[in-house]
Design a protein around this motif. Structure first.
Motif, PDB file in Angstrom:
ATOM      1  N   GLY A  26       0.961  -1.412   0.394  1.00 10.34           N
ATOM      2  CA  GLY A  26       0.064  -0.005   0.145  1.00 10.34           C
ATOM      3  C   GLY A  26       0.114   1.110   0.561  1.00 10.34           C
ATOM      4  N   ASP A  27       2.085   1.253   0.135  1.00 13.47           N
ATOM      5  CA  ASP A  27       3.328   2.362   0.460  1.00 13.47           C
ATOM      6  C   ASP A  27       3.276   2.524  -1.356  1.00 13.47           C
ATOM      7  OD1 ASP A  27       3.067   1.934   3.188  1.00 13.47           O
ATOM      8  OD2 ASP A  27       5.431   1.192   2.973  1.00 13.47           O
ATOM      9  N   LYS A  28       3.500   4.059  -1.361  1.00 12.13           N
ATOM     10  CA  LYS A  28       3.215   4.939  -2.354  1.00 12.13           C
ATOM     11  C   LYS A  28       4.920   4.658  -2.632  1.00 12.13           C
ATOM     12  CE  LYS A  28       1.770   8.542  -5.491  1.00 12.13           C
ATOM     13  NZ  LYS A  28       1.080   9.640  -5.612  1.00 12.13           N
ATOM     14  N   GLY A  57       5.284  -8.929 -10.287  1.00 13.84           N
ATOM     15  CA  GLY A  57       3.703  -8.740  -9.177  1.00 13.84           C
ATOM     16  C   GLY A  57       4.579  -7.695  -7.692  1.00 13.84           C
ATOM     17  N   LEU A  58       5.536  -6.670  -7.663  1.00 11.77           N
ATOM     18  CA  LEU A  58       5.765  -6.256  -6.538  1.00 11.77           C
ATOM     19  C   LEU A  58       4.836  -5.060  -5.696  1.00 11.77           C
ATOM     20  CD1 LEU A  58       9.425  -7.157  -6.151  1.00 11.77           C
ATOM     21  CD2 LEU A  58       7.757  -8.774  -4.778  1.00 11.77           C
ATOM     22  N   VAL A  59       4.783  -4.252  -7.282  1.00  9.48           N
ATOM     23  CA  VAL A  59       4.112  -3.384  -7.585  1.00  9.48           C
ATOM     24  C   VAL A  59       2.702  -2.908  -8.335  1.00  9.48           C
ATOM     25  CG1 VAL A  59       6.405  -2.057  -6.668  1.00  9.48           C
ATOM     26  CG2 VAL A  59       5.638  -1.812  -9.218  1.00  9.48           C
ATOM     27  N   GLU A  60       2.550  -2.243  -8.286  1.00 14.35           N
ATOM     28  CA  GLU A  60       0.839  -1.821  -8.807  1.00 14.35           C
ATOM     29  C   GLU A  60       0.691  -0.717  -9.245  1.00 14.35           C
ATOM     30  OE1 GLU A  60      -2.201  -4.477  -7.151  1.00 14.35           O
ATOM     31  OE2 GLU A  60      -1.833  -3.121  -5.592  1.00 14.35           O
ATOM     32  N   GLY A  61       0.415   0.040 -10.519  1.00 12.26           N
ATOM     33  CA  GLY A  61       0.394   1.339 -10.916  1.00 12.26           C
ATOM     34  C   GLY A  61      -1.479   1.314 -10.762  1.00 12.26           C
ATOM     35  N   VAL A  62      -1.487   2.798 -10.502  1.00 10.25           N
ATOM     36  CA  VAL A  62      -2.904   3.476  -9.881  1.00 10.25           C
ATOM     37  C   VAL A  62      -2.975   4.631 -11.547  1.00 10.25           C
ATOM     38  CG1 VAL A  62      -5.046   3.751  -8.819  1.00 10.25           C
ATOM     39  CG2 VAL A  62      -3.196   1.804  -8.363  1.00 10.25           C
ATOM     40  N   PHE A  68       1.908   2.017  -6.432  1.00 14.57           N
ATOM     41  CA  PHE A  68       2.067   1.329  -5.103  1.00 14.57           C
ATOM     42  C   PHE A  68       2.587  -0.218  -4.619  1.00 14.57           C
ATOM     43  CE2 PHE A  68      -0.912   4.839  -5.202  1.00 14.57           C
ATOM     44  CZ  PHE A  68      -0.757   5.417  -4.576  1.00 14.57           C
ATOM     45  N   VAL A  69       3.364  -0.036  -3.783  1.00 14.75           N
ATOM     46  CA  VAL A  69       3.859  -1.850  -3.084  1.00 14.75           C
ATOM     47  C   VAL A  69       2.735  -2.884  -3.168  1.00 14.75           C
ATOM     48  CG1 VAL A  69       4.540  -2.999  -1.594  1.00 14.75           C
ATOM     49  CG2 VAL A  69       5.848  -0.914  -2.307  1.00 14.75           C
ATOM     50  N   ALA A  70       2.357  -3.217  -3.909  1.00 11.86           N
ATOM     51  CA  ALA A  70       1.003  -4.663  -4.425  1.00 11.86           C
ATOM     52  C   ALA A  70       0.975  -5.142  -2.845  1.00 11.86           C
ATOM     53  CB  ALA A  70       1.311  -5.110  -5.154  1.00 11.86           C
ATOM     54  N   GLU A  71      -0.150  -5.853  -2.673  1.00 14.77           N
ATOM     55  CA  GLU A  71      -0.275  -6.633  -1.574  1.00 14.77           C
ATOM     56  C   GLU A  71       0.473  -8.157  -1.420  1.00 14.77           C
ATOM     57  OE1 GLU A  71      -2.013  -5.372   1.977  1.00 14.77           O
ATOM     58  OE2 GLU A  71      -2.535  -3.972   0.925  1.00 14.77           O
ATOM     59  N   ARG A  72       1.013  -8.573  -0.126  1.00 14.59           N
ATOM     60  CA  ARG A  72       2.078  -9.590  -1.561  1.00 14.59           C
ATOM     61  C   ARG A  72       0.136 -10.359  -0.737  1.00 14.59           C
ATOM     62  NH1 ARG A  72       5.010  -7.609   3.707  1.00 14.59           N
ATOM     63  NH2 ARG A  72       7.013  -7.417   2.568  1.00 14.59           N
ATOM     64  N   SER A  73       0.768 -11.602  -2.140  1.00 16.62           N
ATOM     65  CA  SER A  73      -0.081 -12.676  -2.140  1.00 16.62           C
ATOM     66  C   SER A  73       0.701 -14.285  -1.382  1.00 16.62           C
ATOM     67  CB  SER A  73      -0.355 -12.488  -3.989  1.00 16.62           C
ATOM     68  OG  SER A  73       0.758 -13.406  -4.511  1.00 16.62           O
ATOM     69  N   ASP A  74       1.673 -13.930  -1.443  1.00 20.58           N
ATOM     70  CA  ASP A  74       2.385 -15.336  -0.424  1.00 20.58           C
ATOM     71  C   ASP A  74       2.017 -15.130   1.193  1.00 20.58           C
ATOM     72  OD1 ASP A  74       5.574 -13.841  -0.363  1.00 20.58           O
ATOM     73  OD2 ASP A  74       3.346 -13.506   1.088  1.00 20.58           O
ATOM     74  N   THR A  75       0.546 -14.806   1.845  1.00 21.14           N
ATOM     75  CA  THR A  75       0.819 -15.187   3.396  1.00 21.14           C
ATOM     76  C   THR A  75      -0.995 -15.648   3.195  1.00 21.14           C
ATOM     77  OG1 THR A  75      -0.884 -12.582   2.773  1.00 21.14           O
ATOM     78  CG2 THR A  75       2.104 -12.632   3.839  1.00 21.14           C
TER      79      THR A  75
END
Length: 75
Positions: A26-28, A57-62, A68-75
């Motif tokens: 979520g960090d920008k 899959g580490l960041v996503e553009g809006v 932004f840093v992507a939400e972790r999918s490995d949790t």
């Protein structure tokens, strides 16, 4: 051994900041202009690094807001 391309060095740096917890989901990320200035690279270098990190899959553009840093999918 040849030096890593600048985009790879930047991607590795940001990847490390995410892995260490310095950057949280979520960090920008700083703007392209800020990253260019901080690391002494061109916008093309920053854009290439962002494409690699997005593909991983580490960041996503809006659109219109930034990257932004992507939400972790490995949790």
């Amino acid at each position: 051994m040849p030096a890593k391309p600048k985009w790879a060095q930047l991607a590795e740096l940001i990847r490390g900041q995410i892995a260490s917890g310095e950057l949280h989901p979520g960090d920008k990320l700083p703007s392209t202009a800020q990253l260019c200035k901080e690391h002494g690279v061109s916008a093309g270098v920053v854009n290439h690094a962002m494409i690699v990190l997005k593909t991983e899959g580490l960041v996503e553009g809006v659109h219109g807001l930034g990257v932004f840093v992507a939400e972790r999918s490995d949790t």
